[in-house]
Design a protein around this motif. Sequence first.
Motif, PDB file in Angstrom:
ATOM      1  N   LEU A 107       0.827  -1.213   0.000  1.00  0.00           N
ATOM      2  CA  LEU A 107       0.000   0.000   0.000  1.00  0.00           C
ATOM      3  C   LEU A 107       0.856   1.255   0.000  1.00  0.00           C
ATOM      4  N   GLU A 108       1.943   1.233   0.742  1.00  0.00           N
ATOM      5  CA  GLU A 108       2.810   2.410   0.885  1.00  0.00           C
ATOM      6  C   GLU A 108       3.458   2.829  -0.440  1.00  0.00           C
TER       7      GLU A 108
ATOM      8  N   ILE B 185      -4.508   3.769  -6.343  1.00  0.00           N
ATOM      9  CA  ILE B 185      -5.464   3.178  -5.399  1.00  0.00           C
ATOM     10  C   ILE B 185      -6.887   3.334  -5.913  1.00  0.00           C
TER      11      ILE B 185
ATOM     12  N   VAL C 282      -6.605   1.977   3.941  1.00  0.00           N
ATOM     13  CA  VAL C 282      -6.497   2.203   2.497  1.00  0.00           C
ATOM     14  C   VAL C 282      -7.159   3.526   2.125  1.00  0.00           C
TER      15      VAL C 282
ATOM     16  N   ARG D 292      -5.336   6.723   3.096  1.00  0.00           N
ATOM     17  CA  ARG D 292      -4.185   7.046   2.249  1.00  0.00           C
ATOM     18  C   ARG D 292      -4.545   8.075   1.171  1.00  0.00           C
TER      19      ARG D 292
ATOM     20  N   ASN E  45     -10.500  -3.009   0.582  1.00  0.00           N
ATOM     21  CA  ASN E  45      -9.279  -3.636   1.087  1.00  0.00           C
ATOM     22  C   ASN E  45      -8.842  -4.795   0.192  1.00  0.00           C
TER      23      ASN E  45
ATOM     24  N   VAL F  74      -7.397  -3.507  -3.264  1.00  0.00           N
ATOM     25  CA  VAL F  74      -6.096  -2.845  -3.242  1.00  0.00           C
ATOM     26  C   VAL F  74      -4.986  -3.760  -2.728  1.00  0.00           C
ATOM     27  N   ARG F  75      -5.277  -4.541  -1.712  1.00  0.00           N
ATOM     28  CA  ARG F  75      -4.238  -5.373  -1.105  1.00  0.00           C
ATOM     29  C   ARG F  75      -4.093  -6.744  -1.776  1.00  0.00           C
TER      30      ARG F  75
END
Length: 438
Positions: free
Chosen positions: A116-117, A124, A189, A192, A273, A276-277
């Motif tokens: 994610l970072e 995203i 998420v 961010r 979640n 994205v993950r």
Amino acid sequence: MAKLTFKGGIHPYDGKDLSKDKPIKAILPKGDLVYPLSQHIGAPAVPIVAKGDHVLTGQKIAEAGGFVSAPIYATVSGAVKAIEQRRVVTGDLATCIIVENDNLYEEVSYGPCRPLEELTKEEIVGMIREAGVVGMGGAGFPTHVKLSPKEPEKIEYVIANCAECEPYLTSDYRRMLEEPEKIVEGMKVILRLFDHAKGILAVEDNKPDCIAALKGLVQNEPDIKVKALQTKYPQGAERQLIYASTGRAIHSGMLPADAGCIVDNVDTIVAINQAVREGKPLMHRIVTVTGDAIADPRNFIVRIGTNYHELVEEAGGFKSEPEKIVSGGPMMGFALFGLDVPTTKTSSALLCMTGDEVSRYEPSACINCGRCVEVCPGRVMPSKLADFAEHGDAERFLAYNGMECCECGCCSFVCPAKRPLTQVIKSMRKIQLAKKKK
């Protein structure tokens, strides 16, 4: 300390005891899967498959039809049987993609996801859009649009709607109890995307076990707080949730973003979640199958497109013939004409009741008791608005703030004259919204 709530509201029998203590059960569909192309607000999705094509689980079968739209994915493997008109829960005919389930559940490869970072905000939002995530609390608004406000720097709160105030529904409750970490990770998420925002997990205080679980997960997260809201219907309505959580008031001419807020449902946050993950599209949702006509009320993880008949079978069938079947909850859901319809991204519950009390009511003249005004969370005068709507008086309907009605049903619930206030007002609101759009 004052309770976090709003003015008005009601306390109907919640019926949650029927299914709240039973763990979520995953089920596999038996028959064909039906995918309506309109499972969201906005333009319908556009098919990118044809009759005879073989598809895999997780394969995109319909592309978004515009910015305010969302793609659709196959939830089983099999052959595209047809693209044709089918009945949906509203009773309307809608264009649908029908996939014949081969019961193999072969799935596409999703590939590795970057941390994610390392993702930009644009990436995203793009992943959420590509995954077909929409508001799963009932509205079906494409989530990538909601997460793209004109002035993102002014967003101060991201609110997770964990209230689940609608009677009988327990899908969000089970999600919070069994997989609270997915909600917290999904909130991270979303945060961010907004540099100045704090996260709020807004839960009604009749769910102390969920509150404790979520608080345990965020105790070292300075940007996320759990807020216990007073248990009252419609605590989970967007405007009421924002007011109870932040003290900020919005009206029908505003978006939550205008008050510096973003609101997303529990299941929506979990889908964000996952998108994205894990890089996976929206293919499943939790559906509460309940009511006194159901043999074994419970919550199911359902593959979108599954027939409602199959959900009833999984819940043990009917222990007595239902007189009323509702898609959704008793306050804001709508009656079904039959069960031969597919679940969609916005299918939250199937309520089967042995009695239909509402059909036996005989409306009478308003007695001017003021109960509807007292409970109205929109702070309008439902009895007056219903009179204007019945007489087609649009000018006075608008002058008396008829567009501020949130169609929650509180007024109809308490009316001693049994007037269908919400339904009449809702019809007039639809007419006015259509005129405005035109």
